[in-house]
Design a protein around this motif. Structure first.
Motif: not given
Length: 468
Positions: A68-71, A73, A92-93, A96, A111
């Motif tokens: 991931g970039d902006q979010h 994980y 992220a999505g 945890s 996470s």
């Protein structure tokens, strides 16, 4: 009339304004110009390289990737023998943390990209070889309250089970096939031959053989019956309350038993009667009032009224502990058993016991916070070790030859003490006495040893073997 004119002018004005962008755009295309290009997007970070590889139990490992970039994980590939068993995802999505079971281990990815693994109930974590044909299979048990069990097996037959940790004792000790086997709450297995166990039979030269027995429990030593044609010619004793080695002559061969239970024999021409000792006596070696030419010692103080005499022998280092100013030995460490048990009341351990330059680390109550180390004396020039020496030191293997009473070389060089660079801890199962001694049980209130917190003493006879 005026109202109509105003309405017409307003309509024309609105039409002109609306047409202006269209005309401008048309003019631009007509002029051959293009709109300004958009800024190029930054290249995405590579996500195919693991940020770490974690070694887990049971031969498993986990390759952890940042995703991931902006979010951001993490994912983790769980691997066994080069094969990916599955993938975990956390952050992220995703949850945890993600937990799955692989090859009997519960593996968790958080996470933050951290990976841990716990053996599941009933997982075989290791197999420990206790002796020839005797082994212990250690299993992790329990989930929320983990403990260990060890199934002791001899030649495929289950002899019994040990349990330690959680709702069981911190360690469990039982005797199987002549061996005292201990399982700890960390799943570690230790063992030693119980009193009277035949640990090996050694074929010697000249038709001789030796049956070696482990003796004693807390203060272990060895005996060896020297046999010729089914007849026992005599017995050797070494370790604990006996010398570090015992040498006698049988049928023209000098036979030596060491405190490690090893037996060797060399021809002893011209020694005369069968059963005579190497020094000319009978039974136990005569002339033991002196140290041999290949044994040297130094005495140091370790604090709390306790002294340590450091010996260097051809079998390696030996340290004897006594009350300062008295000839009373109460404990000993050597190459085979380099640490004192915690019950003795102070810490003592030989550092690098298999090297040519070992040292003794000690820490007593009331002593310095970090303890201290004391170098063992070097083996005298011209003498070689009978045991393998590490760290590239020169050594030699072979039996002790039959010689005379020795030169009585003893050197007292005083104390050399430095602060150790690393932590050293005691923890051997027992301490062996390496000089000729008579063990005397003493009450817990023995005043002469109260400072060291000891519950027994040994009255030593200075009768070391002729160690050549």
């Amino acid at each position: 009339m005026r109202t109509a004119l105003r309405t017409a002018l307003a309509a024309a004005l609105v039409a002109g304004v609306a047409a202006t962008p269209v005309l401008a755009a048309g003019s631009a295309f007509a002029a051959g110009t293009n709109p300004a290009p958009k800024a190029a997007a930054a290249p995405a970070a590579a996500q195919d390289t693991p940020v770490r590889t974690v070694q887990l139990g049971g031969g498993l490992s986990a390759a952890v990737y940042a995703r991931g970039d902006q979010h951001p994980y993490y994912t983790a590939d769980v691997i066994s023998g080069g094969t990916v068993l599955g993938e975990l995802k956390a952050g992220a999505g995703y949850p945890s943390q993600d937990t799955q079971v692989f090859a009997g281990y519960s593996v968790t990815l958080t996470s933050e990209g951290e990976v841990t693994a716990v053996a599941q109930d009933g997982t075989l974590v290791r197999t420990v070889q206790v002796a020839e044909g005797l082994s212990a299979k250690v299993y992790a048990r329990g989930d929320q309250h983990p403990y260990y069990t060890a199934t002791v097996v001899k030649d495929g037959t289950v002899l019994g089970e040990l349990k330690a940790g959680a709702g069981y004792p911190s360690q469990d000790t039982q005797v199987f096939a002549g061996y005292s086997v201990t399982l700890t709450s960390e799943g570690e297995v230790t063992s030693f031959a119980a009193n009277g166990t035949l640990v090996r039979t050694v074929q010697l030269a000249g038709g001789l053989s030796a049956k070696v027995y482990a003796r004693g429990d807390q203060h272990r030593y060895f005996t060896a019956d020297v046999v010729e044609g089914g007849t026992v010619l005599g017995e050797l004793k070494a370790g604990a309350g006996y010398p570090p080695e015992d040498t006698q002559v049988f049928a023209g061969y000098a036979v030596t038993l060491t405190f490690e239970g090893e037996v060797t024999a060399t021809a002893a021409p011209g020694t005369g009667a069968q059963g005579a000792s190497a020094s000319g006596g009978t039974g136990a070696s005569a002339g033991k009032d002196k140290l041999g030419p290949c044994t040297v010692s130094t005495t140091v103080s370790i604090g709390a009224g306790t002294a340590a005499e450091l010996f260097m022998t051809r079998q390696g280092p030996v340290a004897e502990f006594s009350t300062a100013g008295e000839d009373r030995v109460f404990a000993m460490v050597d190459r085979t058993h380099p640490s004192l048990p915690k019950s003795v009341g102070f810490t003592a351990r030989i550092v690098d016991p298999k090297s040519a330059t070992p040292s003794l680390y000690t820490k007593v109550e009331g002593g310095t916070a970090k303890g201290g180390t004391h170098a063992f004396p070097k083996l005298p020039e011209g003498c070689t070790f009978e045991v393998p020496i590490e760290n590239g030191a020169k050594g030699a293997t072979g039996a002790k030859s039959a010689t005379g009473a020795g030169t009585g070389l003893t050197t007292n060089t005083g104390q050399t003490s430095v602060i150790p660079q690393g932590g050293v801890a005691a923890g051997a199962e027992f301490a062996a006495e390496g000089d000729s001694t008579a063990l005397i049980a003493a009450g817990a209130g023995a005043a002469s040893l109260a400072a060291a917190g000891l519950g027994f003493v040994v009255l030593r006879r200075r009768a070391a073997a002729d160690r050549v």
